[in-house]
Design an enzyme around this catalytic site. Structure first.
Site, short mmCIF file in Angstrom:
data_model
loop_
_atom_site.label_atom_id
_atom_site.label_comp_id
_atom_site.label_asym_id
_atom_site.label_seq_id
_atom_site.Cartn_x
_atom_site.Cartn_y
_atom_site.Cartn_z
N GLY A 1 -16.38 -1.86 -2.88
CA GLY A 1 -15.09 -1.54 -3.49
C GLY A 1 -15.21 -0.57 -4.64
O GLY A 1 -15.77 0.52 -4.52
N TYR B 1 0.86 -1.18 0.00
CA TYR B 1 0.00 0.00 0.00
C TYR B 1 0.90 1.23 0.00
O TYR B 1 1.55 1.55 1.00
CB TYR B 1 -0.90 0.03 1.23
CG TYR B 1 -1.95 -1.06 1.28
CD1 TYR B 1 -2.30 -1.79 0.15
CD2 TYR B 1 -2.59 -1.36 2.47
CE1 TYR B 1 -3.26 -2.78 0.22
CE2 TYR B 1 -3.57 -2.35 2.55
CZ TYR B 1 -3.89 -3.06 1.41
OH TYR B 1 -4.85 -4.05 1.48
N LEU C 1 -18.05 -2.89 1.30
CA LEU C 1 -19.05 -1.94 0.79
C LEU C 1 -19.06 -1.89 -0.72
O LEU C 1 -19.57 -0.94 -1.31
CB LEU C 1 -18.79 -0.55 1.39
CG LEU C 1 -18.86 -0.48 2.91
CD1 LEU C 1 -18.46 0.90 3.42
CD2 LEU C 1 -20.26 -0.84 3.40
N PHE D 1 -13.46 -5.25 0.45
CA PHE D 1 -14.53 -4.55 -0.26
C PHE D 1 -15.90 -4.84 0.38
O PHE D 1 -16.84 -5.24 -0.32
CB PHE D 1 -14.54 -4.89 -1.75
CG PHE D 1 -13.34 -4.44 -2.51
CD1 PHE D 1 -12.58 -3.36 -2.07
CD2 PHE D 1 -12.95 -5.08 -3.67
CE1 PHE D 1 -11.46 -2.94 -2.76
CE2 PHE D 1 -11.83 -4.67 -4.39
CZ PHE D 1 -11.08 -3.59 -3.92
#
Length: 288
Positions: A217, A64, A215, A213
């Site tokens: 994504g 990330y 929600l 994800f």
């Protein structure tokens, strides 16, 4: 840290008690999970607020940013409070233009674990998930060599617990023949229910199932049913979707991401939302 864990507590292994409402740190990087955030101070504030709210489960990865998010976690929280568990993933690398490329060779996996340790300032990772599949789906390909490499680091004491990300039922079984698996992290939400059987298996075996994800994504969940249920319960659709996941299984854990303290508080509040049976039945129908 707060004494009450949001969403309640789940202990998938000795020494690993997770708040069922956790936090996913992916959005603390820049756009496309690449480069630094626009507001580093807010990113630090989000992490500190998560701990203040009682969250003991932070999901991250050295890819990330890359590296950026882990460095922010260290800046915000080191020395880490007792009871906080940082869960990372290995199995990918980033290209110079922000792309995602699999990186599953055993030597590279071990190097990725050591990079996570360095950038987080840790001597051992609480949990390392082996990232296998893309968001499009899973496979039944053998993972013995890859998971075995991480199991060797567990034997050396650099990893305490192991998990899988983007794994099939068959791959979970294969991994368990090598070392204990405490977490599975797969695509699953109201609209993406292909892993229903795996969710049930994880519950039966006391394995934490973390939905990435949760929600939707890249394509956020949109449903008239979801909106209507949320309106009746005086909650947001996002809160209802998170609450549904918590009620779906006793070992489901949440790792929604955000770069906003206000949004973080809304997500954590979803852990207190009790969905009545009629609402659950309506929501269940979305994924059928």
């Amino acid at each position: 840290m707060a004494t009450n864990l949001p969403g309640g507590a789940l202990t998938p292994a000795d020494g690993l008690t997770l708040s069922r409402a956790g936090y996913g740190a992916m959005q603390l990087a820049g756009p496309g999970v690449f480069g630094p955030p626009e507001n580093r101070d807010e990113a630090v504030a989000v992490l500190r607020a998560a701990v203040d709210l009682g969250i003991t489960h932070i999901d991250t990865s050295d890819y990330y940013g890359p590296v950026v998010v882990n460095e922010i976690i260290k800046e915000a929280l080191f020395p880490y409070p007792a009871g906080l568990h940082i869960v990372t993933k290995v199995g990918a690398r980033r290209t110079g233009d922000g792309g995602w490329v699999p990186s599953l060779e055993p030597a590279k996996l071990k190097a990725q674990v050591r990079d996570n340790l360095e950038h987080l300032g840790l001597e051992a990772m609480d949990v390392v998930n082996l990232r296998l599949a893309s968001v499009e789906g899973t496979s039944d390909d053998s993972i013995a060599e890859e998971f075995g490499a991480l199991a060797e680091l567990r034997q050396e004491g650099l990893i305490r617990h192991l998990g899988l990300s983007g794994a099939s039922d068959a791959q979970l079984t294969e991994a368990q023949g090598i070392a204990p698996v405490v977490t599975v992290q797969n695509l699953y939400n109201l609209a993406n229910r292909q892993d229903d059987a795996l969710v049930d298996r994880c519950a039966a075996e006391n394995i934490a199932f973390a939905s990435f994800f949760p929600l939707g994504g890249y394509t956020p969940l949109q449903s008239r049913t979801l909106t209507d249920v949320a309106a009746r319960l005086d909650a947001s659709p996002q809160q209802v979707a998170l609450a549904w996941l918590l009620q779906r299984s006793a070992t489901t854990v949440l790792i929604p991401g955000t770069s906003s303290v206000a949004h973080l508080r809304e997500n954590v509040a979803a852990a207190e939302l009790e969905l009545p049976a009629d609402a659950v039945a309506e929501l269940d129908a979305i994924g059928t």
